[in-house]
Scaffold this active site. Structure first.
Site, short mmCIF file in Angstrom:
data_model
loop_
_atom_site.label_atom_id
_atom_site.label_comp_id
_atom_site.label_asym_id
_atom_site.label_seq_id
_atom_site.Cartn_x
_atom_site.Cartn_y
_atom_site.Cartn_z
N TYR A 1 -9.30 56.16 -60.26
CA TYR A 1 -9.51 56.17 -61.72
C TYR A 1 -8.32 56.79 -62.44
O TYR A 1 -7.87 56.27 -63.47
CB TYR A 1 -10.79 56.95 -62.05
CG TYR A 1 -12.04 56.38 -61.42
CD1 TYR A 1 -12.20 55.01 -61.25
CD2 TYR A 1 -13.07 57.21 -60.96
CE1 TYR A 1 -13.33 54.48 -60.65
CE2 TYR A 1 -14.21 56.69 -60.37
CZ TYR A 1 -14.33 55.33 -60.21
OH TYR A 1 -15.45 54.82 -59.61
C1 LIG Z 1 -13.76 54.49 -54.47
C2 LIG Z 1 -13.54 53.20 -53.69
C3 LIG Z 1 -14.31 52.07 -54.33
C4 LIG Z 1 -12.03 52.88 -53.76
O1 LIG Z 1 -11.77 51.71 -53.02
P1 LIG Z 1 -10.63 51.70 -51.89
O2 LIG Z 1 -10.38 50.31 -51.53
O3 LIG Z 1 -11.01 52.65 -50.82
O4 LIG Z 1 -9.41 52.38 -52.67
P2 LIG Z 1 -8.20 51.82 -53.55
O5 LIG Z 1 -8.37 50.43 -53.95
O6 LIG Z 1 -8.00 52.84 -54.63
O7 LIG Z 1 -7.04 51.95 -52.54
C5 LIG Z 1 -6.85 53.25 -52.01
C6 LIG Z 1 -5.66 53.42 -51.16
O8 LIG Z 1 -5.16 52.21 -50.65
C7 LIG Z 1 -3.79 52.20 -50.79
N1 LIG Z 1 -3.40 50.81 -50.99
C8 LIG Z 1 -3.46 50.09 -52.12
N2 LIG Z 1 -3.02 48.84 -51.87
C9 LIG Z 1 -2.73 48.78 -50.56
C10 LIG Z 1 -2.25 47.78 -49.68
N3 LIG Z 1 -1.98 46.55 -50.11
N4 LIG Z 1 -2.08 48.07 -48.38
C11 LIG Z 1 -2.34 49.31 -47.92
N5 LIG Z 1 -2.79 50.30 -48.70
C12 LIG Z 1 -2.97 50.03 -50.00
C13 LIG Z 1 -3.48 53.09 -51.98
O9 LIG Z 1 -2.23 53.73 -51.86
C14 LIG Z 1 -4.58 54.09 -51.94
O10 LIG Z 1 -4.27 55.23 -51.19
P3 LIG Z 1 -4.92 56.67 -51.55
O11 LIG Z 1 -6.36 56.50 -51.86
O12 LIG Z 1 -4.70 57.45 -50.33
O13 LIG Z 1 -4.18 57.18 -52.74
C15 LIG Z 1 -13.94 53.38 -52.20
O14 LIG Z 1 -13.10 54.32 -51.58
C16 LIG Z 1 -15.39 53.76 -52.03
O15 LIG Z 1 -16.25 52.89 -51.95
N6 LIG Z 1 -15.65 55.07 -51.95
C17 LIG Z 1 -17.01 55.58 -51.75
C18 LIG Z 1 -17.95 55.20 -52.86
C19 LIG Z 1 -17.49 55.70 -54.19
O16 LIG Z 1 -17.06 56.84 -54.33
N7 LIG Z 1 -17.62 54.84 -55.21
C20 LIG Z 1 -17.32 55.21 -56.56
C21 LIG Z 1 -18.51 55.91 -57.13
S1 LIG Z 1 -18.23 56.38 -58.79
#
Ligand SMILES: CC(C)(COP(=O)(O)OP(=O)(O)OC[C@H]1O[C@@H](n2cnc3c(N)ncnc32)[C@H](O)[C@@H]1OP(=O)(O)O)[C@@H](O)C(=O)NCCC(=O)NCCS
Length: 206
Positions: free
Chosen positions: A158
């Site tokens: 976020y």
């Molecule tokens: C929050 C959530 C939806 C984020 O989705 P995600 O796919 O894990 O995360 P992002 O899309 O932000 O990507 C995160 C990481 O991938 C990395 N990334 C992005 N693109 C990439 C790529 N092409 N290749 C490799 N890594 C990549 C980023 O650097 C980032 O690293 P960091 O988190 O260590 O800073 C997920 O982690 C989740 O479901 N969490 C639990 C539930 C939750 O909290 N939901 C929100 C409730 S409000």
């Protein structure tokens, strides 16, 4: 920043498709949030109710074998909705000057990626695809406060996308945890790498 592996497909889930895949979607929600399995049953009717609201949209990632890897949805927020009224109550008490955030907004209600697929940009892809299709002036969401823990991946996402504080330490009725309400104007800034195209996922397809 979003450059998911090409074997993953970003899809739009219509109402009928979400109904068909609701168990799978709720399973992602429960496992991503670390909630007990019984939570899914309790959320079922709420998700179905949300899916009938004006401006509702849902997007997901489909992986190998048609498996759903991530899910997000939201809708146009407004008076009379539980979340709107809860946040309005908090803003009136804590930050009346910020009440204009509650006009013409898209509520990002759910955003979840399967634990084994997190950390690769799928969440960012979901958030971008969902808000790109919203015709609202801003997007709002609520998320559990991170203090005293370090910011979670959700918080990092976020902040990276420019969400600012609208209301902090808010207590929603019926939940003992403090929440933050975050928001930002739409559209989002362009990603460093293009977001993949989105296709419809009709009922029965995988
Ligand atoms: C929050 C959530 C939806 C984020 O989705 P995600 O796919 O894990 O995360 P992002 O899309 O932000 O990507 C995160 C990481 O991938 C990395 N990334 C992005 N693109 C990439 C790529 N092409 N290749 C490799 N890594 C990549 C980023 O650097 C980032 O690293 P960091 O988190 O260590 O800073 C997920 O982690 C989740 O479901 N969490 C639990 C539930 C939750 O909290 N939901 C929100 C409730 S409000």
């Amino acid at each position: 920043m979003t450059a998911a592996p090409p074997r993953y497909r970003l899809v739009e889930l219509g109402h009928a498709t979400l109904v068909e895949r609701l168990d799978e979607a709720l399973d992602i929600y429960v496992s991503a949030m670390g909630y007990p399995p019984g939570t899914a049953r309790a959320r079922r009717s709420l998700w179905l109710d949300h899916a009938r609201r004006p401006g509702w949209r849902s997007v997901g990632w489909i992986g190998d074998g048609g498996r759903l890897l991530g899910i997000a949805y939201g809708y146009r927020g407004g008076p009379g909705q539980w979340w709107f009224e809860e946040v309005r109550r908090g803003l009136r008490a804590e930050a009346p000057e910020r009440q204009s955030w509650l006009t013409d907004y898209f509520e990002l209600t759910e955003l979840h990626v399967r634990p084994d697929a997190q950390g690769g940009g799928l969440g960012e892809g979901l958030l971008r695809a969902l808000t790109a299709g919203a015709d609202n002036a801003r997007v709002l969401l609520s998320t559990p406060e991170h203090r005293p823990r370090p910011p979670s991946r959700a918080w990092r996402l976020y902040r990276r996308l420019g969400f600012v504080d609208v209301l902090r330490e808010h207590r929603f009725t019926g939940d003992t945890r403090p929440f933050a309400v975050l928001g930002r104007p739409l559209p989002l800034d362009a990603p460093a790498t293009p977001v993949p195209g989105i296709t419809a996922l009709p009922p029965g397809a995988s």
